[in-house]
Design an enzyme around this catalytic site. Structure first.
Site, short mmCIF file in Angstrom:
data_model
loop_
_atom_site.label_atom_id
_atom_site.label_comp_id
_atom_site.label_asym_id
_atom_site.label_seq_id
_atom_site.Cartn_x
_atom_site.Cartn_y
_atom_site.Cartn_z
N GLY A 41 0.83 -1.20 0.00
CA GLY A 41 0.00 0.00 0.00
C GLY A 41 0.86 1.24 0.00
O GLY A 41 2.09 1.16 0.21
N ASN A 42 0.25 2.38 -0.25
CA ASN A 42 0.99 3.64 -0.29
C ASN A 42 0.04 4.82 -0.12
O ASN A 42 -1.17 4.69 -0.32
CB ASN A 42 1.81 3.76 -1.59
CG ASN A 42 1.20 2.99 -2.74
OD1 ASN A 42 0.24 3.43 -3.34
ND2 ASN A 42 1.73 1.79 -3.00
N GLY A 56 8.96 -0.17 -0.43
CA GLY A 56 9.60 -1.12 0.49
C GLY A 56 9.54 -0.75 1.95
O GLY A 56 10.11 -1.46 2.79
N SER A 84 6.23 2.16 -6.05
CA SER A 84 6.11 1.68 -7.44
C SER A 84 4.80 2.15 -8.07
O SER A 84 4.64 2.09 -9.29
CB SER A 84 6.19 0.15 -7.47
OG SER A 84 5.23 -0.41 -6.59
N GLU A 85 3.84 2.60 -7.25
CA GLU A 85 2.57 3.13 -7.79
C GLU A 85 2.61 4.66 -7.92
O GLU A 85 1.57 5.31 -7.90
CB GLU A 85 1.39 2.71 -6.91
CG GLU A 85 1.09 1.23 -6.89
CD GLU A 85 0.61 0.65 -8.23
OE1 GLU A 85 0.54 1.41 -9.22
OE2 GLU A 85 0.33 -0.55 -8.26
N HIS A 98 -3.76 4.12 -1.20
CA HIS A 98 -3.92 2.84 -1.92
C HIS A 98 -3.62 1.71 -0.94
O HIS A 98 -2.59 1.72 -0.28
CB HIS A 98 -2.97 2.79 -3.11
CG HIS A 98 -2.82 1.40 -3.68
ND1 HIS A 98 -3.90 0.61 -3.99
CD2 HIS A 98 -1.73 0.66 -3.98
CE1 HIS A 98 -3.48 -0.56 -4.45
NE2 HIS A 98 -2.15 -0.56 -4.44
N HIS A 101 -4.13 -2.75 0.11
CA HIS A 101 -4.49 -4.13 -0.23
C HIS A 101 -5.34 -4.67 0.93
O HIS A 101 -5.16 -5.80 1.37
CB HIS A 101 -3.24 -5.00 -0.40
CG HIS A 101 -2.36 -4.58 -1.54
ND1 HIS A 101 -1.17 -5.22 -1.82
CD2 HIS A 101 -2.48 -3.60 -2.47
CE1 HIS A 101 -0.60 -4.63 -2.86
NE2 HIS A 101 -1.37 -3.63 -3.27
N HIS A 152 -6.64 -6.80 -6.69
CA HIS A 152 -5.50 -6.00 -6.22
C HIS A 152 -5.81 -5.29 -4.91
O HIS A 152 -5.14 -5.55 -3.91
CB HIS A 152 -5.11 -5.01 -7.33
CG HIS A 152 -3.89 -4.21 -7.05
ND1 HIS A 152 -3.13 -3.63 -8.04
CD2 HIS A 152 -3.29 -3.86 -5.89
CE1 HIS A 152 -2.11 -2.97 -7.48
NE2 HIS A 152 -2.20 -3.10 -6.18
ZN LIG Z 1 -1.00 -2.28 -4.79
#
Ligand SMILES: [Zn+2]
Length: 218
Positions: free
Chosen positions: A29-30, A47, A76-77, A92, A94, A154
């Site tokens: 998540g982010n 990470g 990465s998103e 975001h 999961h 996702h």
């Molecule tokens: Zn994701």
């Protein structure tokens, strides 16, 4: 405190809260938010264990995604967060229930009137590989007119005018997905039709629903 430092601290606090609530698990998540008075954005680094996120784990990027502050590479998103730059803060996850629903349904119908604060029926963005422009485009489209969306197989994305609102929206979506699952386990859920939804919106306006009010205040 500098605006960038303040926003980095707020993004880290939002990530820790979402981890405490069970929506962000480990490094999955982010979170991001615009830095007021600039075109820059603070975004969690890739990470990072989000339950232990501190300001040093939040990177500042410009509108092109180039790092302007911070030691760690951004999530990465990043493309997803940049594509939603006009939507305020972005979360975001999961999260377990949201991801469960996103593995099965094509949309989340309106089961409870609180869902209307997210804009109504919630779309499930078609699957695309994580971190791709295709996923960012699918999610941006699914969020049109909504404060949250599910991502097929996702997770979830929630937006908000500020980090508090984005976090609340992610929590509400997770609750609604759990509610759907539990209702479905008992039988065929009833959903609110268009007329019932319209009446809820009218009533919310009449009662100024959603804010704290003093006794006797109109
Ligand atoms: Zn994701």
């Amino acid at each position: 405190m500098r605006a960038a430092d303040q926003t980095r601290a707020e993004v880290a606090a939002a990530a820790r809260r979402l981890a405490d609530e069970g929506l962000l698990i480990g490094t999955a998540g982010n979170v991001s938010a615009p830095i007021p008075g600039t075109s820059l954005r603070a975004v969690t680094a890739t990470g990072v264990v989000l339950g232990e996120c501190g300001p040093e784990h939040v990177t500042v990027v410009d509108p092109d995604g180039s790092v302007v502050e911070g030691e760690l590479a951004p999530t990465s998103e990043l493309g997803l967060h940049l594509s939603l730059r006009d939507r305020g803060a972005v979360v975001h996850t999961h999260a377990p229930w949201s991801t469960t629903i996103a593995c099965v349904l094509d949309s989340l119908p309106v089961l409870h009137y609180q869902q209307l604060t997210l804009g109504g029926e919630i779309a499930v963005a078609p699957y695309a590989t994580f971190g791709t422009a295709e996923l960012a485009a699918n999610v941006t489209a699914a969020l049109a007119g909504r404060q949250a969306a599910l991502l097929a197989n996702h997770g979830s994305v929630a937006v908000g005018a500020d980090l508090g609102k984005a976090v609340d929206n992610a929590l509400l979506l997770e609750w609604l997905c759990q509610l759907h699952h539990r209702s479905k386990a008992l039988g065929e859920p009833r959903f609110l039709d268009a007329e019932q939804q319209r009446a809820v919106v009218e009533q919310a306006i009449n009662l100024k629903y959603g804010g704290v009010r003093r006794v006797g205040e109109q």
